[in-house]
Design a protein around this motif. Structure first.
Motif, PDB file in Angstrom:
ATOM      1  N   GLU A   1      18.384  -4.751 -16.368  1.00  0.00           N
ATOM      2  CA  GLU A   1      18.812  -3.399 -16.614  1.00  0.00           C
ATOM      3  C   GLU A   1      18.296  -2.830 -17.963  1.00  0.00           C
ATOM      4  O   GLU A   1      17.970  -1.713 -17.795  1.00  0.00           O
ATOM      5  CB  GLU A   1      20.335  -3.611 -16.478  1.00  0.00           C
ATOM      6  CG  GLU A   1      21.097  -3.917 -15.390  1.00  0.00           C
ATOM      7  CD  GLU A   1      21.294  -2.667 -14.411  1.00  0.00           C
ATOM      8  OE1 GLU A   1      21.277  -1.609 -15.143  1.00  0.00           O
ATOM      9  OE2 GLU A   1      21.653  -2.632 -13.177  1.00  0.00           O
TER      10      GLU A   1
ATOM     11  N   SER B   1      22.239   2.213 -19.242  1.00  0.00           N
ATOM     12  CA  SER B   1      22.923   2.442 -18.092  1.00  0.00           C
ATOM     13  C   SER B   1      24.272   2.274 -18.076  1.00  0.00           C
ATOM     14  O   SER B   1      24.794   1.556 -19.055  1.00  0.00           O
ATOM     15  CB  SER B   1      22.334   1.680 -16.902  1.00  0.00           C
ATOM     16  OG  SER B   1      22.678   0.367 -17.101  1.00  0.00           O
ATOM     17  N   ARG B   2      24.989   2.668 -17.104  1.00  0.00           N
ATOM     18  CA  ARG B   2      26.463   2.371 -16.898  1.00  0.00           C
ATOM     19  C   ARG B   2      26.986   1.052 -17.133  1.00  0.00           C
ATOM     20  O   ARG B   2      27.661   0.326 -17.450  1.00  0.00           O
ATOM     21  CB  ARG B   2      26.935   3.131 -15.422  1.00  0.00           C
ATOM     22  CG  ARG B   2      28.325   3.772 -15.372  1.00  0.00           C
ATOM     23  CD  ARG B   2      28.264   4.260 -14.114  1.00  0.00           C
ATOM     24  NE  ARG B   2      27.706   5.526 -14.233  1.00  0.00           N
ATOM     25  CZ  ARG B   2      28.344   6.755 -14.075  1.00  0.00           C
ATOM     26  NH1 ARG B   2      29.464   6.561 -13.805  1.00  0.00           N
ATOM     27  NH2 ARG B   2      28.004   7.850 -13.832  1.00  0.00           N
TER      28      ARG B   2
ATOM     29  N   THR C   1      21.371   8.570 -14.680  1.00  0.00           N
ATOM     30  CA  THR C   1      21.650   6.983 -15.104  1.00  0.00           C
ATOM     31  C   THR C   1      22.061   6.910 -16.654  1.00  0.00           C
ATOM     32  O   THR C   1      22.770   6.072 -17.182  1.00  0.00           O
ATOM     33  CB  THR C   1      20.346   6.010 -14.881  1.00  0.00           C
ATOM     34  OG1 THR C   1      19.344   6.608 -14.736  1.00  0.00           O
ATOM     35  CG2 THR C   1      20.744   5.297 -13.761  1.00  0.00           C
TER      36      THR C   1
END
Lengths: 383, 285
Positions: free
Chosen positions: A216, A230-231, A355
């Motif tokens: 990620e 990112s989340r 994102t």
């Protein structure tokens, strides 16, 4: 020795453990692979060690392709999650194992092995336990034996699989500090796997956050925390208070709750992420936000008082958590069932289809409430 | 106030004592008396008679054939058992579960049936046997046939003992060994073998007891040729049919003696294993 992971992927039957991924680990760094269980971090570590073979891609040590080199010849130190000490051997025999299985030509003489084992055990502060068996040691001691055993071969790469996972909190902290100093002293390249954010952020030079077989984000702990890309990374690094809302111009609205954003947004739906320390609480709403909450629980342990809060007249998947200073707690004396309002100071807005979050800051529109002075003022007062 | 003896549920003395006496009665009549009777009968003609019977040519031959078969069966099944246990606990492959189930076939099948199957396959009229006959190889009604059925009947013992233990221990220690540079053989000798040695000995003891005592399968394929294909259990039957009761019991007492030694070794090994398991439990905590 630098490590390069190039386009590595792995599938177990129907399960895609690793999507093709590439990762560069510079010489001498201490890198943490962080992710929830099933994210592929242990599989990646085992592929680097050679305990598992990848379906595609290459592994390079110091620029040299070692993809087809057997584990035995890769000369990496590997520390297993459950230590994997040889249970029928004493501590000293465990540490000596790697030296004793060397081919005759390379094997040091018996007194030399004895001396090196004694030095290693002194280094991990276990010299007095050399004659004990693994079953007679505590978890922390076993882990140190496992480390000494791996270091006996003087590896240039040290790989650790959840090295502190099975230990209690205090021992874990000690060992963490100790590993860091060992790493700084011996200058090997280390990669460790963990699911504990705090551990990864405290120990690593660089953190690799993984989820569902993908990387990620790769960043230093500071960068990672201040700029999650990112989340998932956001969710994974500590508790997050979420407002899932519809957008009307520059206003986020959900039920009784609304927040006025510093600027207009064009998407129809958005989520506002607020970290516990980027929000404060007061008894009246402010001009830019109306987030009514009911106190669910009060936790006094720690540097600040942590309140668990239930949305009042709106919805959230998880209860909110907000920290207040002990001084504020003493002045306010909040109780279970009391009503209060959250006021965002800094927020991170995730817009539909994007994102990366956008970080928002609200100018100090605070209404001075005699019971709820700004936290910074309070901190100054306390210190 | 009168104190009462505290009784728990099912703790009535009469239940306890009647169960104990029943158990003693069954053990006595079914186990102890026959065992003692074997030795009493064997020494029916005195020590001299016992020695005469035991040094009989045919008896001596039966003893040596039994020892030969056991001596060949044990290493064969030892290697086979370790190999199989290693295979099913350290590798994943399709049909692995099926293989674990198939190991138990010799336990499930009556030994006589096993003997008959071998006779059908390898006998002079059998599929493989007739071809072997042309090559001048005779397996049935000779000692290789006896060895084959004995190996078949006893092959699960070692593997059955090792599989659960090796599953419990996992392969982490072996992985640790290999990262430290150990070769396959070093790994087996220094890591795997010390961890499984007691289970291995236990399996060997059971294999030995069964190999020496097997009657059904062996009797089908042996042909009962006195002085040639007669094992000790077959010899007992043969002597008994000759109305030589003392001779029969003399040979039987040898088998009973082996059984007693087996029991002794077995309980010793079980004790060692229990100790090892305690250590294992501590480790896994």
């Amino acid at each position: 020795m630098s490590i390069r992971v190039e386009n590595i992927s792995k599938r177990f039957g129907q399960f895609q453990a690793l999507q093709p991924l590439t990762l560069e680990i510079p010489d001498g760094e201490l890198v943490g692979l962080l992710g929830p269980s099933g994210s592929g971090k242990t599989t990646l570590l085992r592929i680097i060690a050679g305990l598992e073979t990848a379906d595609t891609g290459r592994i390079l040590f110091h620029g040299q392709d070692v993809t087809n080199v057997h584990v035995r010849d890769r000369r990496v130190g590997f520390v297993f999650q459950h230590y994997a000490l040889f249970r029928h051997m004493t501590v000293a025999q465990n540490v000596a194992f790697g030296l004793e299985v060397l081919p005759k030509a390379e094997r040091p003489s018996a007194p030399e092995i004895h001396k090196r084992v004694a030095n290693l055990l002194d280094m991990v502060q276990l010299g007095h336990l050399a004659k004990r068996f693994p079953s007679q040691l505590s978890g922390g001691q076993k882990q140190r034996v496992a480390l000494a055993r791996a270091l006996a071969m003087q590896p240039q790469v040290l790989l650790l699989d959840e090295p502190f996972g099975a230990l209690d909190a205090k021992v874990r902290k000690d060992l963490r500090r100790w590993l860091r100093s060992l790493h700084d002293e011996l200058h090997f390249t280390s990669v460790f796997v963990t699911h504990d954010q705090e551990e990864a952020l405290e120990l690593s030079d660089k953190v690799v956050v993984m989820s569902a077989g993908k990387i990620e984000q790769v960043d230093s702990p500071q960068e990672l925390y201040s700029r999650p890309e990112s989340r998932f990374v956001f969710d994974f690094l500590g508790h997050i208070n979420v407002l899932d809302a519809q957008v009307k111009g520059s206003r986020l609205q959900q039920g009784a709750a609304w927040v006025e954003l510093p600027k207009a947004v064009t998407v129809p739906m958005a989520q506002l992420y607020l970290r516990p320390h980027e929000v404060h609480l007061q008894q009246t709403p402010v001009a830019h936000a109306n987030l009514p909450l009911t106190i669910n629980a009060v936790s006094l342990i720690g540097a600040e008082v942590r309140l668990e809060l239930q949305p009042d007249g709106w919805q959230a998947d998880e209860p909110w958590e907000i920290g207040i200073s002990h001084a504020q707690y003493n002045a306010w004396q909040p109780m279970r069932g009391d009503r209060c309002y959250a006021v965002p100071d800094i927020g991170h807005l995730f817009m539909q289809g994007v994102t990366e979050p956008e970080t928002l800051t609200w100018a100090s529109t605070l209404i001075q409430d005699p019971n709820f002075p700004k936290r910074s003022a309070h901190l100054a007062e306390v210190s | 106030m009168q104190t009462r003896a505290s009784l728990r549920v099912g703790d009535q003395p009469w239940v306890k004592w009647s169960l104990i006496s029943l158990a003693l009665f069954i053990v006595g009549t079914l186990l102890i008396v026959p065992l003692v009777a074997i030795f009493v009968q064997a020494f029916g003609d005195g020590v001299q008679g016992f020695l005469t019977n035991i040094t009989d040519t045919y008896t001596l031959h039966a003893i040596s054939l039994t020892l030969l078969v056991a001596a060949l069966t044990i290493p064969l099944n030892l290697v086979f058992g370790v190999f199989l246990a290693w295979l099913v606990t350290r590798f994943e492959f399709p049909g692995r579960k099926l293989l674990i189930t198939l190991i138990d076939i010799p336990f499930a099948v009556s030994p006589v049936v096993a003997g008959l199957l071998y006779l059908l396959l390898y006998g002079s009229n059998g599929w493989l046997g007739s071809w072997l006959m042309d090559q001048d190889v005779q397996l049935m009604f000779s000692w290789p046939g006896i060895l084959m059925v004995t190996v078949f009947v006893t092959c699960p013992f070692v593997a059955r003992e090792l599989i659960p233990l090796m599953q419990q221990q996992g392969k982490e220690e072996e992985e640790a060994g290999v990262t430290l540079g150990a070769s396959g053989w070093q790994l087996f000798r220094r890591v795997t073998l010390p961890n499984i040695q007691w289970a291995l000995i236990y399996g060997v003891v059971l294999t030995n007891a069964r190999a020496m005592g097997e009657f059904g399968a062996v009797s089908v394929v042996s042909g009962n040729i006195r002085g040639e294909t007669n094992t000790l259990p077959l010899h007992v039957e043969l002597l008994y049919q000759d109305y030589n009761a003392v001779g029969a019991f003399t040979s039987a007492s040898l088998l009973a003696g082996i059984a007693l030694i087996t029991l002794f070794v077995k309980s010793f090994v079980e004790w060692r294993q229990a100790r090892q398991r305690r250590v294992l439990d501590e480790v896994s905590e």
